[in-house]
Design a protein around this motif. Structure first.
Motif, mmCIF file in Angstrom:
data_model
loop_
_atom_site.group_PDB
_atom_site.id
_atom_site.type_symbol
_atom_site.label_atom_id
_atom_site.label_comp_id
_atom_site.label_asym_id
_atom_site.label_seq_id
_atom_site.Cartn_x
_atom_site.Cartn_y
_atom_site.Cartn_z
ATOM 1 N N VAL A 51 0.833 -1.204 0.000
ATOM 2 C CA VAL A 51 0.000 0.000 0.000
ATOM 3 C C VAL A 51 0.867 1.253 0.000
ATOM 4 O O VAL A 51 0.632 2.198 -0.778
ATOM 5 C CB VAL A 51 -0.945 -0.001 1.217
ATOM 6 C CG1 VAL A 51 -1.628 1.351 1.366
ATOM 7 C CG2 VAL A 51 -1.995 -1.094 1.066
ATOM 8 N N VAL A 52 1.881 1.299 0.867
ATOM 9 C CA VAL A 52 2.748 2.476 0.931
ATOM 10 C C VAL A 52 3.499 2.665 -0.385
ATOM 11 O O VAL A 52 3.584 3.779 -0.923
ATOM 12 C CB VAL A 52 3.742 2.342 2.107
ATOM 13 C CG1 VAL A 52 4.753 3.482 2.085
ATOM 14 C CG2 VAL A 52 2.999 2.341 3.435
ATOM 15 N N ALA A 53 4.049 1.565 -0.921
ATOM 16 C CA ALA A 53 4.777 1.658 -2.183
ATOM 17 C C ALA A 53 3.855 2.101 -3.317
ATOM 18 O O ALA A 53 4.248 2.900 -4.182
ATOM 19 C CB ALA A 53 5.411 0.304 -2.516
ATOM 20 N N ALA A 54 2.614 1.608 -3.327
ATOM 21 C CA ALA A 54 1.663 1.996 -4.370
ATOM 22 C C ALA A 54 1.275 3.459 -4.239
ATOM 23 O O ALA A 54 1.138 4.166 -5.255
ATOM 24 C CB ALA A 54 0.426 1.114 -4.296
ATOM 25 N N ALA A 69 -0.266 11.217 0.975
ATOM 26 C CA ALA A 69 -0.860 10.117 0.221
ATOM 27 C C ALA A 69 -0.573 8.783 0.882
ATOM 28 O O ALA A 69 -1.466 7.937 1.035
ATOM 29 C CB ALA A 69 -0.333 10.123 -1.220
ATOM 30 N N ALA A 70 0.680 8.574 1.293
ATOM 31 C CA ALA A 70 1.042 7.325 1.961
ATOM 32 C C ALA A 70 0.325 7.195 3.299
ATOM 33 O O ALA A 70 -0.160 6.108 3.663
ATOM 34 C CB ALA A 70 2.556 7.261 2.164
ATOM 35 N N LEU A 71 0.222 8.287 4.050
ATOM 36 C CA LEU A 71 -0.410 8.252 5.364
ATOM 37 C C LEU A 71 -1.900 7.950 5.261
ATOM 38 O O LEU A 71 -2.419 7.052 5.949
ATOM 39 C CB LEU A 71 -0.193 9.587 6.078
ATOM 40 C CG LEU A 71 -0.854 9.735 7.462
ATOM 41 C CD1 LEU A 71 -0.286 8.706 8.437
ATOM 42 C CD2 LEU A 71 -0.663 11.146 8.001
ATOM 43 N N TYR A 72 -2.600 8.673 4.403
ATOM 44 C CA TYR A 72 -4.054 8.478 4.279
ATOM 45 C C TYR A 72 -4.386 7.079 3.763
ATOM 46 O O TYR A 72 -5.297 6.420 4.273
ATOM 47 C CB TYR A 72 -4.648 9.529 3.337
ATOM 48 C CG TYR A 72 -4.518 10.959 3.824
ATOM 49 C CD1 TYR A 72 -4.424 11.234 5.185
ATOM 50 C CD2 TYR A 72 -4.480 12.033 2.926
ATOM 51 C CE1 TYR A 72 -4.295 12.543 5.628
ATOM 52 C CE2 TYR A 72 -4.362 13.342 3.374
ATOM 53 C CZ TYR A 72 -4.267 13.588 4.721
ATOM 54 O OH TYR A 72 -4.146 14.878 5.169
#
Length: 222
Positions: A108-111, A143-146
């Motif tokens: 998810v974080v990488a995406a 974006a990564a956090l949400y």
């Protein structure tokens, strides 16, 4: 893609896009907007694999490009989600089981980071410099956090629905699906083990009662 895959993917993508446009985009959160469409594509790609993930990503991105209030060139987000869906499908678990939350969270974080960078890169090629004015660093972090906060409530459910539509034996029983997906994300995949331990305890208790009854009958015969 089979008919059941197309119907399920289309339904989930439309619902995700409506929620994202009508609810999440109106929250006016600082930085990026939580990308529910991206999380839906990731959940489907982790079940369908790289080919299915690429097709689903392209369709979802193209729908987002054409849906109002889109303010960018058509095909831009379709390219981004097609690439992300393909790459996410490459890390599909070989056994079909997600036993730990670590792997999917990393995906998810990488995406989230990769889609933001790719979207900004494609925008730079076509002359869109909006990311520079907002701040690319802020967009990447938010974006990564949400997406990371939203993922445990979206991706496991999407994967469970996709497996049921595939008639996957792993999704036939509620306990298996819960232990494989939900427990894998929220408690490190311990749900199946606990269920197995309970079944083992019940079996041992039944055997003990049978042995005790045999000993009582032997005493009566003496």
């Amino acid at each position: 893609m089979r008919v059941n895959r197309i119907l399920l993917s289309s339904s989930l993508i439309v619902v995700a896009l409506v929620i994202q446009v009508s609810v999440l985009a109106r929250l006016h959160l600082p930085g990026a907007v939580p990308d529910l469409l991206l999380l839906t594509v990731l959940g489907l790609a982790l079940v369908y694999g790289h080919v299915g993930g690429a097709l689903v990503g392209f369709g979802a991105g193209l729908l987002a490009d054409l849906a109002p209030p889109a303010d960018h060139a058509a095909g831009r987000y379709a390219l981004v989600l097609c690439v992300i869906g393909y790459l996410a499908g490459l890390v599909k678990p070989e056994s079909g089981q997600v036993r730990s939350a670590t792997g999917p969270m990393v995906v998810v974080v990488a995406a989230a980071v990769g889609s933001t960078l790719l979207y900004a890169g494609v925008g730079a090629l076509v002359g869109d410099t909006a990311a520079r004015h907002v701040g690319l660093g802020s967009l990447l972090f938010t974006a990564a956090l949400y997406d990371l906060l939203l993922a445990p409530f979206v991706v496991p459910g999407v994967m469970a629905l996709a497996r049921r539509a595939e008639n996957d034996p792993l999704a036939e029983t509620g306990s298996t699906a819960s232990g494989d997906i939900s427990s894998g994300w929220l408690s490190g995949g311990t749900g199946l083990r606990i269920g197995g331990q309970r079944g083992g305890l019940k079996t041992k208790a039944a055997r003990a009662r049978t042995a005790r009854a045999g000993r009582i009958k032997g005493v009566k015969r003496l």
